[in-house]
Design a protein around this motif. Structure first.
Motif, PDB file in Angstrom:
ATOM      1  N   HIS A 191      13.709  45.559  47.731  1.00 22.25           N
ATOM      2  CA  HIS A 191      13.728  45.415  48.785  1.00 22.25           C
ATOM      3  C   HIS A 191      14.758  46.902  48.805  1.00 22.25           C
ATOM      4  N   TYR A 192      15.539  46.623  48.376  1.00 20.69           N
ATOM      5  CA  TYR A 192      17.120  47.195  48.193  1.00 20.69           C
ATOM      6  C   TYR A 192      16.738  48.706  47.298  1.00 20.69           C
ATOM      7  N   VAL A 193      15.360  49.675  47.624  1.00 24.88           N
ATOM      8  CA  VAL A 193      15.120  50.059  45.962  1.00 24.88           C
ATOM      9  C   VAL A 193      16.359  51.408  45.941  1.00 24.88           C
ATOM     10  N   HIS A 194      17.044  51.993  46.903  1.00 28.43           N
ATOM     11  CA  HIS A 194      18.775  53.174  46.466  1.00 28.43           C
ATOM     12  C   HIS A 194      18.779  52.350  45.484  1.00 28.43           C
ATOM     13  N   LEU A 195      19.284  51.056  44.786  1.00 26.70           N
ATOM     14  CA  LEU A 195      19.580  49.760  44.573  1.00 26.70           C
ATOM     15  C   LEU A 195      19.239  49.945  42.517  1.00 26.70           C
ATOM     16  N   SER A 196      17.729  49.269  43.220  1.00 24.37           N
ATOM     17  CA  SER A 196      17.061  48.556  41.901  1.00 24.37           C
ATOM     18  C   SER A 196      16.321  49.695  41.867  1.00 24.37           C
ATOM     19  N   ALA A 197      15.925  50.576  41.747  1.00 27.31           N
ATOM     20  CA  ALA A 197      14.942  52.274  41.595  1.00 27.31           C
ATOM     21  C   ALA A 197      15.581  52.934  42.056  1.00 27.31           C
ATOM     22  N   GLU A 198      16.823  53.242  41.857  1.00 21.36           N
ATOM     23  CA  GLU A 198      17.852  54.573  42.265  1.00 21.36           C
ATOM     24  C   GLU A 198      17.363  55.294  41.131  1.00 21.36           C
ATOM     25  N   SER A 199      17.421  55.522  40.550  1.00 21.72           N
ATOM     26  CA  SER A 199      16.879  57.074  39.866  1.00 21.72           C
ATOM     27  C   SER A 199      15.020  57.178  40.154  1.00 21.72           C
ATOM     28  N   GLU A 200      14.423  56.378  39.800  1.00 20.09           N
ATOM     29  CA  GLU A 200      12.779  57.038  40.515  1.00 20.09           C
ATOM     30  C   GLU A 200      13.077  57.761  41.488  1.00 20.09           C
ATOM     31  N   ALA A 201      13.822  56.506  42.007  1.00 21.64           N
ATOM     32  CA  ALA A 201      13.858  56.601  43.944  1.00 21.64           C
ATOM     33  C   ALA A 201      13.770  58.553  44.044  1.00 21.64           C
ATOM     34  N   PHE A 202      15.178  58.179  43.544  1.00 24.27           N
ATOM     35  CA  PHE A 202      16.135  59.880  43.753  1.00 24.27           C
ATOM     36  C   PHE A 202      15.092  61.448  42.640  1.00 24.27           C
TER      37      PHE A 202
END
Length: 226
Positions: free
Chosen positions: A208-219
Motif C-alpha cells: 500500500h505504501y507504493v511511494h516506499l515499496s516501489a519508489e523508483s518505479e512510481a517516480f
C-alpha cells in the motif's frame, strides 16, 4: 497525524478548503495534486471545487468512495481510540521503543506495521530522527485523526456520485498487493480515471505504501506521465 488538533469538523469541504488556503498562501495557482491512501477522497472533492487550478491529479494507491462497504470504519475508529488510550496516553508506546534513535531504522524494516510515518524520517540527521520519533510516540492517533477516521463513512457517501472533471487528467498508481487483496480495486480506479484521454491507471509491484515499496518505479511513471 502530527499536526495540531482542531475542533473544525473533518468534512470533505473543510479539509479541501484548508489545503487550498495553504496553496493560496504560498502563491501556487496551477499545480498537480498528489496524495496517498485516504487523500484520494479529498483529491476527488478538491478537483470538483478547484477544477480550474489543477494541471492533474496523481493518486498513490489512493482511496475511492466505493471503499465504504469494505470494512467497519466505525469499529476502526473505536480501535484507534483504544490504541491512544492504552498505548499512547499511558506512555507504553514510548516505553516499547528501547532506543528511540533506532526507531526510524526499525520501522523502515517493516513499513506495513508502522505505516506512513516512515516518510517523515527521510533525509533527516539522526538526532532529528530521534526527536521526531519521540513526537510520533506522543502524538500517534490524536483526536483529530480519530475524528477524521470516524467520518469516513459520511465522507465517502457525500462524494459517492462524483467523478473527476473532464478537464482534470488523472494518474492512479496502484499497489499490486491492493489489487490482489481487493477484487474491485483496479476497476474502481479505472472508472474514476475514465474522464480524460490523458488519464492513466497502472499497477506497480509493492504494498500500500507504493511511494516506499516501489519508489523508483512510481517516480518514473509519474515523471513520464507529466
Amino acid at each position: 497525524g502530527l499536526s495540531d488538533d482542531t475542533d473544525i469538523p473533518r468534512t470533505m469541504e473543510n479539509i479541501c478548503n484548508e489545503v487550498h488556503e495553504v496553496l493560496s498562501y504560498i502563491g501556487d495557482d496551477r499545480y498537480y495534486l498528489m496524495g496517498h491512501s485516504i487523500a484520494g477522497l479529498y483529491m476527488l472533492q478538491y478537483a470538483n471545487m478547484f477544477e480550474n487550478e489543477l494541471l492533474g491529479v496523481i493518486g498513490l494507491d489512493a482511496s475511492v468512495p466505493q471503499q465504504i462497504d469494505e470494512r467497519n470504519w466505525d469499529l476502526g475508529a473505536f480501535g484507534l481510540r483504544c490504541y491512544r488510550l492504552f498505548l499512547v496516553d499511558t506512555g507504553l508506546l514510548r516505553l516499547s521503543v528501547l532506543d528511540i534513535e533506532d526507531y526510524p531504522d526499525a520501522i523502515i524494516e517493516n513499513p506495513m506495521v508502522k505505516g506512513s510515518i516512515l516518510q517523515c524520517f527521510t533525509g533527516l540527521p539522526r538526532s532529528d530522527k530521534a526527536t521526531l520519533a519521540e513526537l510520533v510516540c506522543s502524538r500517534a492517533q490524536n483526536s483529530t485523526l480519530i475524528t477524521e477516521y470516524a467520518m469516513f463513512n459520511d465522507n465517502c457517501s457525500s462524494i459517492s456520485d462524483l467523478f473527476f472533471p473532464e478537464s482534470v487528467p488523472v494518474l492512479y498508481i496502484l499497489a499490486s498487493d491492493s489489487v490482489d487483496s481487493t477484487s474491485k480495486w483496479l476497476s474502481w480506479h479505472t472508472a474514476l480515471a475514465s474522464n480524460n484521454t490523458k488519464s492513466s491507471v497502472c499497477v506497480v509491484n509493492g504494498n500500500h505504501y507504493v511511494h516506499l515499496s516501489a519508489e523508483s518505479e512510481a517516480f518514473t511513471k509519474i515523471e513520464e506521465w507529466i
